[in-house]
Design a protein around this motif. Structure first.
Motif, PDB file in Angstrom:
ATOM      1  N   GLN A   1       1.398 -12.937  -4.073  1.00 41.60           N
ATOM      2  CA  GLN A   1       0.971 -11.949  -3.077  1.00 41.60           C
ATOM      3  C   GLN A   1       1.749 -12.101  -1.777  1.00 41.60           C
ATOM      4  O   GLN A   1       1.999 -13.221  -1.321  1.00 41.60           O
ATOM      5  CB  GLN A   1      -0.521 -12.139  -2.798  1.00 41.60           C
ATOM      6  CG  GLN A   1      -1.153 -11.007  -2.032  1.00 41.60           C
ATOM      7  CD  GLN A   1      -2.660 -11.161  -1.981  1.00 41.60           C
ATOM      8  OE1 GLN A   1      -3.175 -12.264  -1.818  1.00 41.60           O
ATOM      9  NE2 GLN A   1      -3.370 -10.065  -2.115  1.00 41.60           N
ATOM     10  N   CYS A   2       2.135 -10.979  -1.172  1.00 38.06           N
ATOM     11  CA  CYS A   2       2.795 -11.033   0.130  1.00 38.06           C
ATOM     12  C   CYS A   2       1.821 -11.624   1.149  1.00 38.06           C
ATOM     13  O   CYS A   2       0.699 -11.133   1.292  1.00 38.06           O
ATOM     14  CB  CYS A   2       3.226  -9.635   0.558  1.00 38.06           C
ATOM     15  SG  CYS A   2       3.820  -9.573   2.264  1.00 38.06           S
ATOM     16  N   PRO A   3       2.233 -12.686   1.864  1.00 32.17           N
ATOM     17  CA  PRO A   3       1.316 -13.329   2.805  1.00 32.17           C
ATOM     18  C   PRO A   3       0.985 -12.450   4.006  1.00 32.17           C
ATOM     19  O   PRO A   3      -0.002 -12.696   4.700  1.00 32.17           O
ATOM     20  CB  PRO A   3       2.075 -14.592   3.237  1.00 32.17           C
ATOM     21  CG  PRO A   3       3.517 -14.277   2.986  1.00 32.17           C
ATOM     22  CD  PRO A   3       3.545 -13.339   1.811  1.00 32.17           C
ATOM     23  N   MET A   4       1.802 -11.424   4.226  1.00 30.20           N
ATOM     24  CA  MET A   4       1.584 -10.583   5.408  1.00 30.20           C
ATOM     25  C   MET A   4       0.716  -9.362   5.096  1.00 30.20           C
ATOM     26  O   MET A   4      -0.274  -9.107   5.782  1.00 30.20           O
ATOM     27  CB  MET A   4       2.954 -10.124   5.962  1.00 30.20           C
ATOM     28  CG  MET A   4       2.902  -9.529   7.343  1.00 30.20           C
ATOM     29  SD  MET A   4       2.241 -10.684   8.571  1.00 30.20           S
ATOM     30  CE  MET A   4       3.611 -11.853   8.702  1.00 30.20           C
ATOM     31  N   CYS A   5       1.063  -8.614   4.051  1.00 28.98           N
ATOM     32  CA  CYS A   5       0.346  -7.344   3.813  1.00 28.98           C
ATOM     33  C   CYS A   5      -0.487  -7.339   2.532  1.00 28.98           C
ATOM     34  O   CYS A   5      -1.251  -6.408   2.301  1.00 28.98           O
ATOM     35  CB  CYS A   5       1.340  -6.181   3.794  1.00 28.98           C
ATOM     36  SG  CYS A   5       2.356  -6.095   2.303  1.00 28.98           S
ATOM     37  N   GLY A   6      -0.315  -8.355   1.687  1.00 25.25           N
ATOM     38  CA  GLY A   6      -1.141  -8.442   0.490  1.00 25.25           C
ATOM     39  C   GLY A   6      -0.587  -7.724  -0.728  1.00 25.25           C
ATOM     40  O   GLY A   6      -1.158  -7.829  -1.817  1.00 25.25           O
TER      41      GLY A   6
ATOM     42  N   THR B   1      11.853 -10.021  -1.151  1.00 25.53           N
ATOM     43  CA  THR B   1      11.384  -9.441   0.105  1.00 25.53           C
ATOM     44  C   THR B   1      10.338  -8.382  -0.201  1.00 25.53           C
ATOM     45  O   THR B   1      10.520  -7.588  -1.131  1.00 25.53           O
ATOM     46  CB  THR B   1      12.562  -8.760   0.859  1.00 25.53           C
ATOM     47  OG1 THR B   1      13.611  -9.713   1.027  1.00 25.53           O
ATOM     48  CG2 THR B   1      12.121  -8.261   2.225  1.00 25.53           C
ATOM     49  N   CYS B   2       9.271  -8.373   0.537  1.00 20.26           N
ATOM     50  CA  CYS B   2       8.218  -7.371   0.325  1.00 20.26           C
ATOM     51  C   CYS B   2       8.750  -5.992   0.711  1.00 20.26           C
ATOM     52  O   CYS B   2       9.213  -5.791   1.837  1.00 20.26           O
ATOM     53  CB  CYS B   2       6.992  -7.726   1.168  1.00 20.26           C
ATOM     54  SG  CYS B   2       5.676  -6.499   1.066  1.00 20.26           S
ATOM     55  N   SER B   3       8.652  -5.061  -0.217  1.00 22.13           N
ATOM     56  CA  SER B   3       9.170  -3.710   0.064  1.00 22.13           C
ATOM     57  C   SER B   3       8.247  -2.937   0.994  1.00 22.13           C
ATOM     58  O   SER B   3       8.612  -1.888   1.497  1.00 22.13           O
ATOM     59  CB  SER B   3       9.372  -2.934  -1.242  1.00 22.13           C
ATOM     60  OG  SER B   3       8.130  -2.724  -1.864  1.00 22.13           O
ATOM     61  N   GLN B   4       7.069  -3.449   1.203  1.00 19.38           N
ATOM     62  CA  GLN B   4       6.116  -2.740   2.067  1.00 19.38           C
ATOM     63  C   GLN B   4       6.217  -3.164   3.531  1.00 19.38           C
ATOM     64  O   GLN B   4       6.127  -2.349   4.428  1.00 19.38           O
ATOM     65  CB  GLN B   4       4.685  -2.981   1.555  1.00 19.38           C
ATOM     66  CG  GLN B   4       3.610  -2.187   2.246  1.00 19.38           C
ATOM     67  CD  GLN B   4       2.349  -2.128   1.393  1.00 19.38           C
ATOM     68  OE1 GLN B   4       2.175  -1.232   0.586  1.00 19.38           O
ATOM     69  NE2 GLN B   4       1.482  -3.108   1.579  1.00 19.38           N
ATOM     70  N   CYS B   5       6.427  -4.475   3.758  1.00 20.03           N
ATOM     71  CA  CYS B   5       6.423  -4.932   5.155  1.00 20.03           C
ATOM     72  C   CYS B   5       7.656  -5.758   5.525  1.00 20.03           C
ATOM     73  O   CYS B   5       7.806  -6.153   6.677  1.00 20.03           O
ATOM     74  CB  CYS B   5       5.146  -5.722   5.456  1.00 20.03           C
ATOM     75  SG  CYS B   5       5.117  -7.360   4.714  1.00 20.03           S
ATOM     76  N   GLY B   6       8.518  -6.058   4.548  1.00 17.40           N
ATOM     77  CA  GLY B   6       9.758  -6.763   4.845  1.00 17.40           C
ATOM     78  C   GLY B   6       9.650  -8.273   4.919  1.00 17.40           C
ATOM     79  O   GLY B   6      10.641  -8.957   5.199  1.00 17.40           O
TER      80      GLY B   6
HETATM   81 ZN   LIG Z   1       4.224  -7.329   2.615  1.00 15.54          ZN
END
Ligand SMILES: [Zn+2]
Ligand code: SF4
Ligand code: SF4
Length: 153
Positions: A122-127, A136-141
């Motif tokens: 899971q992305c630690p920033m946006c989930g 790299t998370c495509s939603q929040c980078g």
């Molecule tokens: Zn993210």
């Protein structure tokens, strides 16, 4: 009751599989679409322990072997890591995880393993859930440390 749909018999976490997540453009997805003449609309998989399997995993020798032995998964096998499991990582970075995953499963059980895998991907920033080859998370980078660099195409 724990939903074990994404706990593959071989120790892979289907919850981070790009096919399961339908991550368009991912190298595994591109390969599966080409090999099985599918489109993104017809690509579908609900995980290794379900009856809704991607054709890429419908004839899996590891799953068949574990089932034939009457085992809950390879984590319960006295032969683990057998030759097939040990060779799983060749050419596929995510495959290198199976021995560690199976050992964790054997020692700690499904519930703890599924929770640790869900947190790992899971992305630690946006989930948003990252897949095996997303760094790299495509939603929040945000950087996704669990993701592997895709192979050179
Ligand atoms: Zn993210
Ligand atoms: S394609 Fe295979 S590895 Fe991916 S989610 Fe389906 S069963 Fe799991
Ligand atoms: S021999 Fe054991 S570890 Fe190897 S594929 Fe079969 S069940 Fe899994």
């Amino acid at each position: 009751m724990v939903d074990r749909s994404v706990e593959a018999f071989c120790g892979l976490y289907c919850g981070a599989c790009p096919v399961y997540l339908k991550r368009e453009g991912d190298w595994i997805v591109r390969h599966v679409l080409k090999e099985h003449a599918l489109s993104m609309e017809t690509l579908h998989c609900e995980g290794c322990r379900t009856d809704m399997l991607s054709p890429s995993c419908q004839h899996c020798v590891v799953r068949d072997c574990a089932k034939q032995k009457g085992l809950d998964s390879c984590s319960q096998c006295a032969e683990m890591p057998c030759e097939g499991i040990a060779g799983f990582g060749s050419g596929r970075s995510h495959g290198c995880e199976v021995i560690g995953n199976l050992t964790f499963l054997r020692d700690n059980g499904s519930k703890a393993w599924l929770a640790s895998q869900a947190a790992q991907w899971q992305c630690p920033m946006c989930g948003r859930v990252g897949s095996w080859y997303e760094t790299t998370c495509s939603q929040c980078g945000t950087a996704l440390p669990a993701g592997y660099d895709p192979p050179e195409s």
